[in-house]
Design an enzyme around this catalytic site. Structure first.
Site, mmCIF file in Angstrom:
data_model
loop_
_atom_site.group_PDB
_atom_site.id
_atom_site.type_symbol
_atom_site.label_atom_id
_atom_site.label_comp_id
_atom_site.label_asym_id
_atom_site.label_seq_id
_atom_site.Cartn_x
_atom_site.Cartn_y
_atom_site.Cartn_z
ATOM 1 N N GLU A 38 76.558 88.785 52.898
ATOM 2 C CA GLU A 38 77.935 89.265 53.049
ATOM 3 C C GLU A 38 78.404 90.002 51.798
ATOM 4 O OE1 GLU A 38 79.700 85.961 56.201
ATOM 5 O OE2 GLU A 38 79.947 85.623 54.046
ATOM 6 N N ASP A 60 82.569 89.688 54.428
ATOM 7 C CA ASP A 60 82.789 88.913 55.645
ATOM 8 C C ASP A 60 83.762 89.634 56.575
ATOM 9 O OD1 ASP A 60 82.733 86.310 57.232
ATOM 10 O OD2 ASP A 60 84.857 86.414 56.716
#
Length: 243
Positions: free
Chosen positions: A130, A58
């Site tokens: 992610e 992320d």
């Protein structure tokens, strides 16, 4: 703790890595990125799931997309940069990209999660997308991870580059609906799942009583935006103002 690879699994991961365009030095990182917490929890041996890689990915995703937008649009103000980035890396987009890469097919899931449709669940796909970024970063370093992110997001960046600024779908939908007298819009919360620090919301939007869209997001606003976007797409397909 280490995620042991069978020969069959190794070949599966090599196939996926080729599709991703990344030559992993350590395939166990990709294995970890594809290991859901439900699988780890049900395992009889201690294995590593993907939540930590998701956290790292992320951060890489945010920095890579922010750097691109900063350099590509030197005159764009900070507020618009933030809004544009949020639109590009939203939950729905990341899940769609993960689905395009067939990441759900490679996920290791617990029995209950498998039966509950975990391979196509938006939050699982987003988190896996992610986590894979995190794995690429640890295995290959920043340059390769950045290039991977930009390659995956290229269609979204292209849309912005061609003048399609991030749209406020709720505002656009409202403008189109209210062009017709007697029509109205209502957003309804259908579900609210997950712990306080990682909630997922599901909304639907009705236009004069008719359900026209549904959206999922990590905030109510994001879920409503995705519902409005779906409604607009339906209206465009039907070639009508609203309903």
């Amino acid at each position: 703790m280490q995620n042991i690879l069978s020969e069959k699994r190794k070949q599966e991961l090599l196939h996926l890595a080729a599709d991703l365009g990344v030559e992993f030095r350590d395939l166990s990182l990709l294995q970890q990125a594809l290991t859901h917490t439900s699988y780890a929890n049900e395992s009889k041996v201690s294995i590593v799931h993907n939540e930590r890689l998701e956290f790292l990915g992320d951060a890489v995703l945010e920095l890579a997309s922010s750097t691109y937008l900063f350099k590509r649009f030197p005159k764009m103000p900070e507020g618009q940069l933030t809004k544009t980035r949020a639109g590009i890396v939203c939950s729905a987009t990341l899940a769609r990209l993960a689905a395009n890469l067939h990441l759900g097919e490679y996920l290791l899931l617990g029995h209950g999660e498998e039966l509950g449709g975990g391979r196509t669940r938006q939050t699982n796909l987003e988190d896996t997308f992610e986590a894979v970024i995190g794995a690429v970063y640890l295995d290959q370093g920043w340059d390769t991870a950045r290039d991977y992110v930009l390659r995956q997001l290229e269609p979204e960046f292209s849309r912005i580059s061609h003048g399609e600024a991030l749209k406020d779908y709720k505002t656009i939908l409202q403008e189109r609906v209210y062009q017709r007298e007697g029509q109205n819009i209502a957003y309804e919360l259908l579900a609210e799942n997950g712990p306080d620090h990682d909630k997922t919301f599901v909304f639907q939007v009705r236009i004069t009583g008719k359900v026209m869209g549904r959206g999922t997001g990590h905030s109510k606003k994001e879920a409503e935006q995705q519902a409005a976007r779906m409604a607009l797409e339906k209206m465009t397909e039907k070639g009508q103002g609203a309903g």
